[in-house]
Design a protein around this motif. Structure first.
Motif, PDB file in Angstrom:
ATOM      1  N   PHE A 155       0.817  -1.218   0.000  1.00  0.00           N
ATOM      2  CA  PHE A 155       0.000   0.000   0.000  1.00  0.00           C
ATOM      3  C   PHE A 155       0.850   1.267   0.000  1.00  0.00           C
ATOM      4  CE2 PHE A 155      -3.114  -2.858   2.462  1.00  0.00           C
ATOM      5  CZ  PHE A 155      -3.628  -3.355   1.276  1.00  0.00           C
ATOM      6  N   GLU A 156       2.142   1.105   0.228  1.00  0.00           N
ATOM      7  CA  GLU A 156       3.003   2.296   0.206  1.00  0.00           C
ATOM      8  C   GLU A 156       3.537   2.528  -1.209  1.00  0.00           C
ATOM      9  OE1 GLU A 156       5.645   1.823   3.545  1.00  0.00           O
ATOM     10  OE2 GLU A 156       3.919   1.977   4.889  1.00  0.00           O
ATOM     11  N   GLN A 157       2.608   2.721  -2.111  1.00  0.00           N
ATOM     12  CA  GLN A 157       2.942   2.843  -3.530  1.00  0.00           C
ATOM     13  C   GLN A 157       3.934   3.979  -3.782  1.00  0.00           C
ATOM     14  OE1 GLN A 157       1.236   1.035  -6.318  1.00  0.00           O
ATOM     15  NE2 GLN A 157       2.759   1.994  -7.640  1.00  0.00           N
ATOM     16  N   ARG A 158       3.686   5.110  -3.156  1.00  0.00           N
ATOM     17  CA  ARG A 158       4.558   6.260  -3.412  1.00  0.00           C
ATOM     18  C   ARG A 158       5.996   5.965  -2.978  1.00  0.00           C
ATOM     19  NH1 ARG A 158       4.250  11.674  -4.715  1.00  0.00           N
ATOM     20  NH2 ARG A 158       2.011  11.702  -5.028  1.00  0.00           N
ATOM     21  N   SER A 159       6.148   5.336  -1.816  1.00  0.00           N
ATOM     22  CA  SER A 159       7.528   5.113  -1.346  1.00  0.00           C
ATOM     23  C   SER A 159       8.200   3.978  -2.129  1.00  0.00           C
ATOM     24  CB  SER A 159       7.576   4.909   0.171  1.00  0.00           C
ATOM     25  OG  SER A 159       7.151   3.633   0.510  1.00  0.00           O
ATOM     26  N   ILE A 160       7.406   3.020  -2.604  1.00  0.00           N
ATOM     27  CA  ILE A 160       7.980   1.969  -3.470  1.00  0.00           C
ATOM     28  C   ILE A 160       8.498   2.593  -4.768  1.00  0.00           C
ATOM     29  CG2 ILE A 160       7.409  -0.053  -4.882  1.00  0.00           C
ATOM     30  CD1 ILE A 160       5.468  -0.883  -2.586  1.00  0.00           C
ATOM     31  N   ASP A 161       7.685   3.461  -5.363  1.00  0.00           N
ATOM     32  CA  ASP A 161       8.095   4.125  -6.607  1.00  0.00           C
ATOM     33  C   ASP A 161       9.336   5.002  -6.373  1.00  0.00           C
ATOM     34  OD1 ASP A 161       6.108   2.853  -7.971  1.00  0.00           O
ATOM     35  OD2 ASP A 161       4.795   4.593  -8.173  1.00  0.00           O
ATOM     36  N   ASP A 162       9.342   5.692  -5.243  1.00  0.00           N
ATOM     37  CA  ASP A 162      10.506   6.543  -4.908  1.00  0.00           C
ATOM     38  C   ASP A 162      11.778   5.697  -4.778  1.00  0.00           C
ATOM     39  OD1 ASP A 162       9.207   8.898  -4.961  1.00  0.00           O
ATOM     40  OD2 ASP A 162       8.955   9.084  -2.775  1.00  0.00           O
ATOM     41  N   LEU A 163      11.636   4.559  -4.106  1.00  0.00           N
ATOM     42  CA  LEU A 163      12.794   3.673  -3.925  1.00  0.00           C
ATOM     43  C   LEU A 163      13.388   3.256  -5.264  1.00  0.00           C
ATOM     44  CD1 LEU A 163      11.929   1.074  -1.133  1.00  0.00           C
ATOM     45  CD2 LEU A 163      13.964   2.533  -1.267  1.00  0.00           C
ATOM     46  N   MET A 164      12.504   2.908  -6.198  1.00  0.00           N
ATOM     47  CA  MET A 164      12.993   2.465  -7.517  1.00  0.00           C
ATOM     48  C   MET A 164      13.645   3.629  -8.257  1.00  0.00           C
ATOM     49  SD  MET A 164      10.220  -0.262  -8.979  1.00  0.00           S
ATOM     50  CE  MET A 164       8.725   0.711  -8.802  1.00  0.00           C
ATOM     51  N   ARG A 165      13.060   4.805  -8.128  1.00  0.00           N
ATOM     52  CA  ARG A 165      13.615   5.991  -8.790  1.00  0.00           C
ATOM     53  C   ARG A 165      15.025   6.267  -8.253  1.00  0.00           C
ATOM     54  NH1 ARG A 165      13.247  11.036  -7.581  1.00  0.00           N
ATOM     55  NH2 ARG A 165      11.852  10.631  -5.820  1.00  0.00           N
ATOM     56  N   LEU A 166      15.170   6.137  -6.934  1.00  0.00           N
ATOM     57  CA  LEU A 166      16.481   6.390  -6.312  1.00  0.00           C
ATOM     58  C   LEU A 166      17.482   5.298  -6.667  1.00  0.00           C
ATOM     59  CD1 LEU A 166      15.314   7.693  -2.829  1.00  0.00           C
ATOM     60  CD2 LEU A 166      16.292   9.024  -4.715  1.00  0.00           C
ATOM     61  N   LEU A 167      17.008   4.055  -6.693  1.00  0.00           N
ATOM     62  CA  LEU A 167      17.895   2.943  -7.048  1.00  0.00           C
ATOM     63  C   LEU A 167      18.451   3.148  -8.452  1.00  0.00           C
ATOM     64  CD1 LEU A 167      18.977   0.047  -6.274  1.00  0.00           C
ATOM     65  CD2 LEU A 167      16.995  -0.863  -7.510  1.00  0.00           C
ATOM     66  N   ASP A 168      17.610   3.632  -9.355  1.00  0.00           N
ATOM     67  CA  ASP A 168      18.081   3.914 -10.708  1.00  0.00           C
ATOM     68  C   ASP A 168      19.017   5.128 -10.690  1.00  0.00           C
ATOM     69  OD1 ASP A 168      17.593   3.598 -13.822  1.00  0.00           O
ATOM     70  OD2 ASP A 168      17.561   5.723 -13.329  1.00  0.00           O
ATOM     71  N   GLY A 169      18.562   6.173 -10.083  1.00  0.00           N
ATOM     72  CA  GLY A 169      19.420   7.340  -9.851  1.00  0.00           C
ATOM     73  C   GLY A 169      19.691   8.218 -11.063  1.00  0.00           C
ATOM     74  N   THR A 170      19.136   7.900 -12.231  1.00  0.00           N
ATOM     75  CA  THR A 170      19.380   8.744 -13.406  1.00  0.00           C
ATOM     76  C   THR A 170      18.121   9.518 -13.766  1.00  0.00           C
ATOM     77  OG1 THR A 170      18.673   7.101 -15.046  1.00  0.00           O
ATOM     78  CG2 THR A 170      20.962   6.976 -14.309  1.00  0.00           C
ATOM     79  N   GLU A 171      18.352  10.603 -14.499  1.00  0.00           N
ATOM     80  CA  GLU A 171      17.250  11.482 -14.906  1.00  0.00           C
ATOM     81  C   GLU A 171      16.197  10.714 -15.736  1.00  0.00           C
ATOM     82  OE1 GLU A 171      16.322  15.839 -15.213  1.00  0.00           O
ATOM     83  OE2 GLU A 171      17.768  14.754 -14.015  1.00  0.00           O
ATOM     84  N   ASN A 172      16.672   9.898 -16.678  1.00  0.00           N
ATOM     85  CA  ASN A 172      15.732   9.248 -17.610  1.00  0.00           C
ATOM     86  C   ASN A 172      15.616   7.739 -17.364  1.00  0.00           C
ATOM     87  OD1 ASN A 172      18.167   8.359 -18.553  1.00  0.00           O
ATOM     88  ND2 ASN A 172      17.731   8.768 -20.717  1.00  0.00           N
ATOM     89  N   LYS A 173      15.989   7.321 -16.174  1.00  0.00           N
ATOM     90  CA  LYS A 173      15.832   5.909 -15.761  1.00  0.00           C
ATOM     91  C   LYS A 173      16.549   4.930 -16.694  1.00  0.00           C
ATOM     92  CE  LYS A 173      11.557   6.764 -13.212  1.00  0.00           C
ATOM     93  NZ  LYS A 173      11.277   8.183 -13.529  1.00  0.00           N
ATOM     94  N   HIS A 174      17.711   5.333 -17.198  1.00  0.00           N
ATOM     95  CA  HIS A 174      18.370   4.462 -18.178  1.00  0.00           C
ATOM     96  C   HIS A 174      19.134   3.305 -17.563  1.00  0.00           C
ATOM     97  CE1 HIS A 174      21.800   7.426 -17.734  1.00  0.00           C
ATOM     98  NE2 HIS A 174      22.456   6.283 -17.659  1.00  0.00           N
ATOM     99  N   LYS A 175      19.366   3.340 -16.254  1.00  0.00           N
ATOM    100  CA  LYS A 175      20.086   2.207 -15.654  1.00  0.00           C
ATOM    101  C   LYS A 175      19.201   0.975 -15.547  1.00  0.00           C
ATOM    102  CE  LYS A 175      23.972   3.710 -12.908  1.00  0.00           C
ATOM    103  NZ  LYS A 175      24.145   4.454 -11.640  1.00  0.00           N
ATOM    104  N   LEU A 176      18.058   1.148 -14.905  1.00  0.00           N
ATOM    105  CA  LEU A 176      17.156   0.001 -14.731  1.00  0.00           C
ATOM    106  C   LEU A 176      16.195  -0.124 -15.907  1.00  0.00           C
ATOM    107  CD1 LEU A 176      16.307   0.556 -10.964  1.00  0.00           C
ATOM    108  CD2 LEU A 176      17.817  -1.187 -11.910  1.00  0.00           C
ATOM    109  N   GLY A 177      15.919   0.987 -16.569  1.00  0.00           N
ATOM    110  CA  GLY A 177      14.939   1.000 -17.659  1.00  0.00           C
ATOM    111  C   GLY A 177      13.569   1.399 -17.136  1.00  0.00           C
ATOM    112  N   ALA A 178      12.963   2.372 -17.812  1.00  0.00           N
ATOM    113  CA  ALA A 178      11.618   2.803 -17.398  1.00  0.00           C
ATOM    114  C   ALA A 178      10.623   1.657 -17.568  1.00  0.00           C
ATOM    115  CB  ALA A 178      11.171   4.007 -18.219  1.00  0.00           C
ATOM    116  N   ASN A 179      10.878   0.766 -18.540  1.00  0.00           N
ATOM    117  CA  ASN A 179       9.971  -0.377 -18.720  1.00  0.00           C
ATOM    118  C   ASN A 179      10.027  -1.317 -17.520  1.00  0.00           C
ATOM    119  OD1 ASN A 179      12.591  -0.738 -19.702  1.00  0.00           O
ATOM    120  ND2 ASN A 179      11.999  -2.088 -21.392  1.00  0.00           N
ATOM    121  N   ALA A 180      11.232  -1.552 -16.981  1.00  0.00           N
ATOM    122  CA  ALA A 180      11.362  -2.416 -15.800  1.00  0.00           C
ATOM    123  C   ALA A 180      10.648  -1.784 -14.610  1.00  0.00           C
ATOM    124  CB  ALA A 180      12.847  -2.632 -15.469  1.00  0.00           C
TER     125      ALA A 180
END
Ligand code: PGA
Ligand code: ZN
Length: 421
Positions: free
Chosen positions: A86-111
């Motif tokens: 249920f903590e959708q916002r913090s899950i999304d934030d975690l993934m954004r931080l894990l990727d750490g790039t402006e355009n999500k190119h490390k993990l991929g926006a699709n992933a």
């Protein structure tokens, strides 16, 4: 805790063009499973988040997504496991931080998006709520009287541009049925679509369809598409303007030549300046009930977008797709510069549900309309139908009245309308 995420699994599947995409399933401790799959564009904006592809020419012509799959299973899963779904916002934030790039190119926006949407589906199921209701609850969204409204569909019944390479330059010519109930809008759309098919056949044009299920006839000019659609509306027994309005997505970045600063309209054998494009749109808006233009000018042509908005923005919905790319920063810039008056929302342009919601909230706070959109490469996933209802979007754009990956979204909206009644 019942609602902790126990297992995350991604795999490769195929989209409506037969290209690989990613599907993610999430298992909660209580046994609930939620899954979602990710769409893919063809006329992608240069400012979109990155769709990670394998670039291995030996598999799927380089379009495989096994790297993105691995990023979900091996890199995202360990940090998301054990979290409260249920903590959708913090899950999304975690993934954004894990990727750490402006355009999500490390993990991929699709992933990242696959996980984000699968979480929302799992959460909704765990709460035994329909997804549209859950999205409202999980982001604490409030609209007048807590009412849900069904979107007006913007139906792309004539395909061109990169979605139908041989046809007209305008990527999408859309009808916007105006009936009160969604099911009547859908019926009207279907009747006009089939009337258009009949007219094309009679005039000796092909009735094959493009990527989004609209006809892809090789017409003699771009304007001919508008004329034919007007005729189809009448043939189907509706009154243009009153019952059905028109929209278009020229996707003009695709035929804008940066070197010459000109728009190349091949079907019209014309090369236009931005001013010429604006004049053309104004002419069409006078002759036809054209009330919506998306990406009428190129994605970085801010100065001319200001002019376009000044002269047409009062009467016409000017939608930013490649211009805003569902990105809060680009939208903020647009709001400050008085550019456009509507936001196209494509969840995979930004890569998480949370960031898409933030863009929607910013748009709505400034009176911009919302059009929640599919991509030209789609799957049977219907998340965007629920998203549109969750945020009371004025519009949804999910293609024509053929091809099941398009109709799946319309059919989901029928279900939602029934449920709400
Ligand atoms: P795309 O096209 O999904 O190929 O980018 C859709 C659009 O331009 O709106
Ligand atoms: Zn577009």
């Amino acid at each position: 805790m019942k609602h902790t995420i126990e297992h995350i699994h991604a795999h490769e599947m195929l989209d409506s063009r037969g290209n690989p995409t990613i599907k993610v399933s999430i298992l909660l401790k209580d046994g609930t499973v939620g899954s979602a799959s990710v769409p893919s564009g063809a006329s992608t904006g240069i400012h979109e988040a990155l769709e990670l592809r394998d670039e291995n020419p030996k598999r799927y012509r380089g379009k495989g997504v096994l790297k993105a799959v691995r990023n979900v299973n091996e890199r995202i899963a360990p940090i998301i496991r054990g979290k409260n779904v249920f903590e959708q916002r913090s899950i999304d934030d975690l993934m954004r931080l894990l990727d750490g790039t402006e355009n999500k190119h490390k993990l991929g926006a699709n992933a990242i998006l696959g996980v984000s949407l699968a979480c929302a589906h799992a959460g909704a199921k765990a709460k035994k709520m329909p997804l549209y209701q859950y999205i409202r609850a999980v982001y604490d969204l409030h609209y007048t009287n807590d009412r849900y409204t069904l979107p007006y569909p913007t139906m792309n019944i004539m395909n061109g541009g990169v979605h139908a390479g041989w046809a007209i330059d305008l990527q999408e010519c859309m009808i916007i049925p105006q009936q009160k109930q969604f099911k009547e809008r859908l019926r009207c759309g279907s009747e006009v679509f089939h009337a258009l098919g009949g007219l094309l056949k009679k005039k000796g044009f092909s009735t094959l369809v493009g990527d989004e299920g609209g006809y892809a006839a090789k017409l003699k000019s771009n304007e001919e598409a508008l004329k034919m659609i007007m005729q189809a509306i009448t043939t189907a027994g509706y009154k243009p303007g009153r019952d059905v309005k028109l929209g278009m997505d020229p996707a003009s970045s695709e035929f804008y030549n940066e070197k010459t600063d000109r728009y190349v309209m091949k079907a019209d054998k014309k090369v236009l300046t931005a001013e010429g494009m604006i004049k053309m749109y104004q002419g069409w808006a006078k002759k036809y009930p054209l009330v919506m233009i998306e990406d009428g000018l190129a994605q970085d042509d801010w100065e001319n977008w200001i002019k376009l908005t000044k002269v047409m923005g009062k009467m016409t919905t000017l939608v930013g797709d490649d211009l805003f790319v569902t990105n809060v920063e680009r939208l903020q810039k647009g709001i400050e510069m008085h550019v456009g008056n509507a936001l196209l929302v494509k969840v995979n342009q930004i890569g998480t549900l949370t960031e898409a919601i933030d863009a929607i909230l910013l748009a709505q706070a400034h009176g911009y309309k919302i059009n929640v959109s599919h991509r030209s490469g789609e799957t049977e996933d219907t998340t965007i139908a629920d998203l549109a209802v969750a945020v009371n979007a004025e519009h949804i754009k999910t293609g024509s009245l053929s091809r099941s990956e398009r109709l799946a979204k319309y059919n989901r909206l029928l279900e939602i309308e029934e449920e709400l009644a």
